[in-house]
Design a protein around this motif. Sequence first.
Motif, mmCIF file in Angstrom:
data_model
loop_
_atom_site.group_PDB
_atom_site.id
_atom_site.type_symbol
_atom_site.label_atom_id
_atom_site.label_comp_id
_atom_site.label_asym_id
_atom_site.label_seq_id
_atom_site.Cartn_x
_atom_site.Cartn_y
_atom_site.Cartn_z
ATOM 1 N N ARG A 138 0.833 -1.195 0.000
ATOM 2 C CA ARG A 138 0.000 0.000 0.000
ATOM 3 C C ARG A 138 0.874 1.254 0.000
ATOM 4 N NH1 ARG A 138 -5.071 1.789 1.356
ATOM 5 N NH2 ARG A 138 -5.176 3.833 2.392
ATOM 6 N N TYR A 139 0.494 2.235 -0.808
ATOM 7 C CA TYR A 139 1.252 3.481 -0.910
ATOM 8 C C TYR A 139 0.439 4.622 -0.312
ATOM 9 C CZ TYR A 139 3.563 7.556 -2.834
ATOM 10 O OH TYR A 139 4.204 8.762 -2.979
ATOM 11 N N ASP A 140 1.017 5.305 0.666
ATOM 12 C CA ASP A 140 0.343 6.419 1.330
ATOM 13 C C ASP A 140 1.116 7.723 1.180
ATOM 14 O OD1 ASP A 140 -1.765 4.809 2.346
ATOM 15 O OD2 ASP A 140 -0.388 4.057 3.892
ATOM 16 N N GLY A 141 2.045 7.783 0.221
ATOM 17 C CA GLY A 141 2.852 8.975 0.040
ATOM 18 C C GLY A 141 2.119 10.070 -0.707
ATOM 19 N N PRO A 142 2.812 11.151 -1.030
ATOM 20 C CA PRO A 142 2.166 12.289 -1.716
ATOM 21 C C PRO A 142 1.797 11.938 -3.153
ATOM 22 C CG PRO A 142 4.532 12.614 -1.609
ATOM 23 C CD PRO A 142 4.241 11.405 -0.771
ATOM 24 N N VAL A 143 0.770 12.551 -3.635
ATOM 25 C CA VAL A 143 0.362 12.408 -5.027
ATOM 26 C C VAL A 143 1.056 13.501 -5.830
ATOM 27 C CG1 VAL A 143 -1.563 12.443 -6.645
ATOM 28 C CG2 VAL A 143 -1.846 11.433 -4.375
ATOM 29 N N VAL A 144 1.758 13.101 -6.863
ATOM 30 C CA VAL A 144 2.539 14.051 -7.661
ATOM 31 C C VAL A 144 1.858 14.237 -9.005
ATOM 32 C CG1 VAL A 144 4.785 14.545 -8.674
ATOM 33 C CG2 VAL A 144 4.643 13.300 -6.508
ATOM 34 N N PHE A 145 1.657 15.490 -9.387
ATOM 35 C CA PHE A 145 1.008 15.814 -10.647
ATOM 36 C C PHE A 145 2.002 16.482 -11.583
ATOM 37 C CE2 PHE A 145 -2.348 15.845 -7.465
ATOM 38 C CZ PHE A 145 -3.302 15.032 -8.056
ATOM 39 N N PRO A 146 1.818 16.306 -12.880
ATOM 40 C CA PRO A 146 2.707 16.992 -13.830
ATOM 41 C C PRO A 146 2.447 18.487 -13.826
ATOM 42 C CG PRO A 146 0.939 15.871 -14.991
ATOM 43 C CD PRO A 146 0.829 15.453 -13.554
ATOM 44 N N ASP A 147 3.501 19.247 -14.094
ATOM 45 C CA ASP A 147 3.405 20.696 -14.164
ATOM 46 C C ASP A 147 2.888 21.083 -15.549
ATOM 47 O OD1 ASP A 147 3.675 23.402 -14.140
ATOM 48 O OD2 ASP A 147 5.762 23.421 -13.438
ATOM 49 N N LYS A 148 1.752 21.776 -15.590
ATOM 50 C CA LYS A 148 1.158 22.149 -16.877
ATOM 51 C C LYS A 148 2.073 23.092 -17.657
ATOM 52 C CE LYS A 148 -3.615 21.549 -15.371
ATOM 53 N NZ LYS A 148 -4.937 22.196 -15.200
ATOM 54 N N ASN A 149 2.929 23.835 -16.931
ATOM 55 C CA ASN A 149 3.840 24.746 -17.619
ATOM 56 C C ASN A 149 4.923 24.007 -18.394
ATOM 57 O OD1 ASN A 149 2.559 27.073 -16.607
ATOM 58 N ND2 ASN A 149 3.718 26.924 -14.690
ATOM 59 N N MET A 150 5.116 22.720 -18.076
ATOM 60 C CA MET A 150 6.132 21.929 -18.770
ATOM 61 C C MET A 150 5.580 21.181 -19.980
ATOM 62 S SD MET A 150 8.902 22.605 -17.240
ATOM 63 C CE MET A 150 10.014 21.352 -17.878
#
Length: 439
Positions: free
Chosen positions: A384-396
Amino acid sequence: MFEAAAWAFGPCIAAVPYIRPVISIDASFLSGRYKGKFLAACGYDPEQRLVPLAFALVRTEDEACWGWFMKFLREQVVGPKKFCVVSDRYWGIRNMFKRPQYGWQESVEPALAVHRYCMQHLCENVYKVSGKDKGIPHKFRNKLANKKKKRAFMKMWDELRVTNPEAIDYLKKCGKENKTDTNERMRPERWAQTFDTGARWSLMTSNGSESLNSRYKVERRLPVVGLVEGTWYKNVQWFNERKQIALGRQADGERWPKEVQLKVMKHTLKAALMTVVTIDIERGEFEVQVPNEKDFPGRTWKYKVLINRNYQPEDPQLPTRRVTCKCQKPQLTGIPCAHVVAICGTYRWEVDEFIDPLYSTENMVKIWLSSDFHCYEDEGNWPRYDGPVVFPDKNMINRGRRKKDRDWMGHQLQGTVKEHRVAEHKPEYVVEFYVLAQE
């Protein structure tokens, strides 16, 4: 927000003790939906085949990003061993070697690293400053930067000083910390093999890392997860293929790679025309007389050779210096020159005794034998993973891509969380996966 990632594989790290202590680094553009740079570091096996070491995905190529990647390379991949790094003259890379926090500082004793410039990149600069003289590339590469004998180097240096003074002025400043400081000494060891002292093992360019980047041309179109998986699958393929090649060489009884064998054979033919004068066999001091060298016909040159058959090197960075010769080839490459071969023929010594063991087929097997890759498990078996959710940067996002390409790669977005699990819970094939999150 996703910032950067660096990763390396266990078998690549296991190969580090057996490669020559030279690393080539380079950067290339991402060519797909997202902007950014793909960084790669590689070593070389005895047959000059590339050994991938580490990879990184960063926003841009600057000192901070290179330093972050090289710190990862030092701490997680190569360890405290001293290495020579061959790269282009990009300012971010050069500055990185001055900062102690990255682990590659040159100006300490003992030095943590040695930085050398890629001969090909420098050749392009010399070509431009010399007014695009078509004869300059050949002269610079073959008769100046790549020369081992100081006599031949100085002959071409004096010639260029007359015909192309602009190129000489550029080379005098190349490598200096402050180009405008006339009191600072020249640093020809950064680009000329003659003054290198053996740190770069005769590897004059960063073509290795550039070739490695070109092999990932398709993967560089993908987002993070696809890029990491692409490097993983290609490393699995390379290690298995090259392991079979290395084991085949060993089974055939080949002690040294074909390239080393051909060099020794070439030196043996040259040695037949040489005369050996023994100065003191107990001290291992000899003089080898060579008539009619190619660049100096009609003259006989004398080479002083010192041989210590029981020598144990203090600095593992350099070739095993059982032999030192005035021509510098054994010191620079770890392979005996024709003068040493002539002495071996006189006293019936084995030439193989003076070849550095890092070139051996046995060593090549050790590099590729650790193909300890493992298949991905089903996602249902992942912890199970409880770490942060990382989203792509729209500026990239690369707005210049066609909508068809964006739609084709858009489904990879859902993997941005999955990569945390792969990195954190599969240490057998991903050593460490850094993700910098920005609030």
